[in-house]
Motif scaffolding. Structure first.
Motif, short mmCIF file in Angstrom:
data_model
loop_
_atom_site.label_atom_id
_atom_site.label_comp_id
_atom_site.label_asym_id
_atom_site.label_seq_id
_atom_site.Cartn_x
_atom_site.Cartn_y
_atom_site.Cartn_z
N TYR A 105 -17.74 -39.91 34.83
CA TYR A 105 -18.18 -39.76 36.23
C TYR A 105 -17.87 -38.34 36.71
O TYR A 105 -18.71 -37.70 37.37
CB TYR A 105 -17.45 -40.76 37.14
CG TYR A 105 -17.98 -42.16 37.06
CD1 TYR A 105 -19.22 -42.49 37.62
CD2 TYR A 105 -17.26 -43.18 36.46
CE1 TYR A 105 -19.71 -43.78 37.56
CE2 TYR A 105 -17.74 -44.48 36.38
CZ TYR A 105 -18.97 -44.77 36.94
OH TYR A 105 -19.46 -46.05 36.87
N GLY A 109 -20.31 -35.14 38.05
CA GLY A 109 -20.23 -34.84 39.48
C GLY A 109 -20.52 -36.06 40.33
O GLY A 109 -20.79 -35.95 41.53
N VAL A 135 -16.27 -41.50 41.28
CA VAL A 135 -15.68 -42.58 40.49
C VAL A 135 -15.79 -43.85 41.36
O VAL A 135 -15.60 -43.77 42.58
CB VAL A 135 -14.21 -42.23 40.16
CG1 VAL A 135 -13.50 -43.36 39.45
CG2 VAL A 135 -14.16 -40.93 39.33
N ARG A 151 -13.01 -41.03 50.36
CA ARG A 151 -14.20 -40.18 50.21
C ARG A 151 -15.49 -40.98 50.39
O ARG A 151 -16.58 -40.44 50.28
CB ARG A 151 -14.14 -39.60 48.81
CG ARG A 151 -14.89 -38.34 48.58
CD ARG A 151 -14.20 -37.63 47.42
NE ARG A 151 -14.98 -36.65 46.77
CZ ARG A 151 -14.45 -35.53 46.25
NH1 ARG A 151 -13.15 -35.30 46.35
NH2 ARG A 151 -15.19 -34.69 45.63
N LEU A 172 -7.14 -38.42 39.33
CA LEU A 172 -8.19 -39.01 38.49
C LEU A 172 -8.38 -38.22 37.20
O LEU A 172 -8.59 -38.81 36.13
CB LEU A 172 -9.51 -39.10 39.27
CG LEU A 172 -9.50 -40.13 40.41
CD1 LEU A 172 -10.70 -39.93 41.34
CD2 LEU A 172 -9.52 -41.56 39.84
N ARG A 173 -8.27 -36.87 37.27
CA ARG A 173 -8.36 -36.07 36.02
C ARG A 173 -7.21 -36.41 35.08
O ARG A 173 -7.39 -36.48 33.87
CB ARG A 173 -8.38 -34.57 36.33
CG ARG A 173 -9.79 -34.01 36.60
CD ARG A 173 -9.79 -32.50 36.77
NE ARG A 173 -9.14 -32.09 38.00
CZ ARG A 173 -9.75 -32.11 39.20
NH1 ARG A 173 -11.03 -32.46 39.28
NH2 ARG A 173 -9.11 -31.74 40.29
N ARG A 206 -22.78 -32.32 43.18
CA ARG A 206 -21.57 -32.70 43.93
C ARG A 206 -21.76 -32.47 45.43
O ARG A 206 -21.30 -33.27 46.24
CB ARG A 206 -20.36 -31.90 43.42
CG ARG A 206 -19.81 -32.45 42.10
CD ARG A 206 -19.01 -31.41 41.35
NE ARG A 206 -17.85 -30.93 42.06
CZ ARG A 206 -17.30 -29.72 41.85
NH1 ARG A 206 -17.83 -28.89 40.99
NH2 ARG A 206 -16.23 -29.37 42.50
N PHE A 226 -9.33 -38.25 49.25
CA PHE A 226 -9.29 -39.72 49.34
C PHE A 226 -8.83 -40.11 50.72
O PHE A 226 -7.80 -39.59 51.15
CB PHE A 226 -8.35 -40.31 48.30
CG PHE A 226 -8.08 -41.80 48.53
CD1 PHE A 226 -9.01 -42.74 48.11
CD2 PHE A 226 -6.93 -42.22 49.18
CE1 PHE A 226 -8.77 -44.10 48.34
CE2 PHE A 226 -6.70 -43.58 49.42
CZ PHE A 226 -7.62 -44.51 48.99
N ALA A 260 -6.76 -36.48 45.07
CA ALA A 260 -7.45 -37.56 44.34
C ALA A 260 -8.06 -37.05 43.04
O ALA A 260 -7.94 -37.70 42.00
CB ALA A 260 -8.54 -38.16 45.24
N PRO A 268 -16.77 -30.04 48.41
CA PRO A 268 -16.26 -29.26 47.28
C PRO A 268 -16.33 -27.77 47.62
O PRO A 268 -17.33 -27.29 48.16
CB PRO A 268 -17.23 -29.60 46.14
CG PRO A 268 -17.79 -30.93 46.49
CD PRO A 268 -17.86 -30.95 48.00
N GLY A 269 -15.25 -27.05 47.34
CA GLY A 269 -15.24 -25.60 47.55
C GLY A 269 -14.71 -25.15 48.89
O GLY A 269 -14.57 -23.96 49.15
N GLN A 311 -13.89 -46.92 50.82
CA GLN A 311 -12.52 -46.44 50.56
C GLN A 311 -11.76 -46.28 51.88
O GLN A 311 -10.58 -46.61 51.98
CB GLN A 311 -12.52 -45.10 49.83
CG GLN A 311 -12.95 -45.17 48.37
CD GLN A 311 -12.97 -43.80 47.70
OE1 GLN A 311 -12.36 -42.85 48.18
NE2 GLN A 311 -13.67 -43.70 46.58
N ARG A 371 -15.02 -19.82 40.84
CA ARG A 371 -13.93 -20.55 40.17
C ARG A 371 -14.34 -20.89 38.74
O ARG A 371 -13.52 -20.81 37.82
CB ARG A 371 -13.62 -21.83 40.95
CG ARG A 371 -12.43 -22.58 40.41
CD ARG A 371 -12.01 -23.71 41.34
NE ARG A 371 -12.86 -24.89 41.18
CZ ARG A 371 -12.80 -25.96 41.97
NH1 ARG A 371 -11.95 -25.98 42.99
NH2 ARG A 371 -13.58 -27.00 41.78
#
Ligand code: ADP
Length: 199
Positions: free
Chosen positions: A52, A56, A59, A88, A35-36, A144, A86, A31, A9-10, A92, A127
């Motif tokens: 989820y 953080g 899913v 992740r 998902l959001r 996360r 994805f 992804a 992340p970031g 998967q 952010r």
């Protein structure tokens, strides 16, 4: 082009994913965004995904595969994909690899964007103060990053062993990161790369 952006992340995989999609003509599949969007839909599944994401936590794999697979299959059929976020997890990755092998659309390269932990944390907090995503608060950011290290980190050796991973320093201005990614990709024997733009 069929590419995976693998990054904590970031690190900027959303920004770079959009740029690489515009450059290559492949579709950017984020992804987290998909998902959001699913989480905003009514119903029990949306509420479960939202919970989820807000914590953080990742899913569950089966939900992610159900949401992402149709998008990947469609993109593969028309110009390729830039996957952002994805696969992740290792389950998967193996599920995606099996599907892609069956369809003849396996990954050509994995771009691993890396940056020091304190840089990632600072960017995510910046952010948060601007746009404000529910999971961009200090304790969820810490969580996360920990989840990334434990669950997504093992994908780095997984793709290294398969000979398709290229590492790029993400602790640079966005234009420099884009240039480094394009240079790294141009050094690979990929088919259907827009090489004219690289040189
Ligand atoms: P970031 O990489 O900055 O955390 P994303 O938008 O990629 O932002 O992901 C946000 C959240 O969406 C994750 O914390 C997780 O809850 C969920 N998510 C995204 N991609 C996956 C995935 N492949 N598997 C499981 N959960 C995911």
């Amino acid at each position: 082009m069929r590419l995976l952006l693998l990054a904590p992340p970031g690190a900027g995989k959303g920004t770079q994913g959009e740029r690489l999609a515009a450059w290559s003509g492949a579709r950017h599949i984020a992804a987290g965004d998909l998902l959001r969007a699913e989480a905003r839909a009514d119903g029990a599944l949306g509420r479960e995904i939202a919970a989820y994401q807000a914590r953080g936590d990742l899913v569950p794999d089966q939900i992610v595969l159900d949401v992402l697979t149709p998008a990947v299959v469609e993109a593969a059929a028309c110009g390729g994909y830039i996957l952002d976020g994805f696969p992740r997890t290792l389950p998967q990755a193996t599920a995606a690899a099996e599907l892609a092998a069956r369809l003849g659309v396996t990954l050509q390269a994995v771009v691993y964007l890396h940056a020091p932990q304190e840089v990632l944390t600072r960017r995510l907090l910046d952010r948060a103060s601007q746009a404000g995503r529910a999971d961009d608060v200090a304790d969820v950011i810490r969580h996360r990053l920990r989840v990334y290290a434990e669950t997504t980190g093992p994908l780095v050796p997984y793709y290294t062993e398969r000979g398709i991973l290229v590492a790029v320093d993400a602790d640079q201005p966005p234009d420099s990161v884009t240039a480094d990614i394009q240079a790294a990709l141009s050094a690979l024997p990929l088919t259907r790369l827009p090489t004219a733009d690289i040189e």
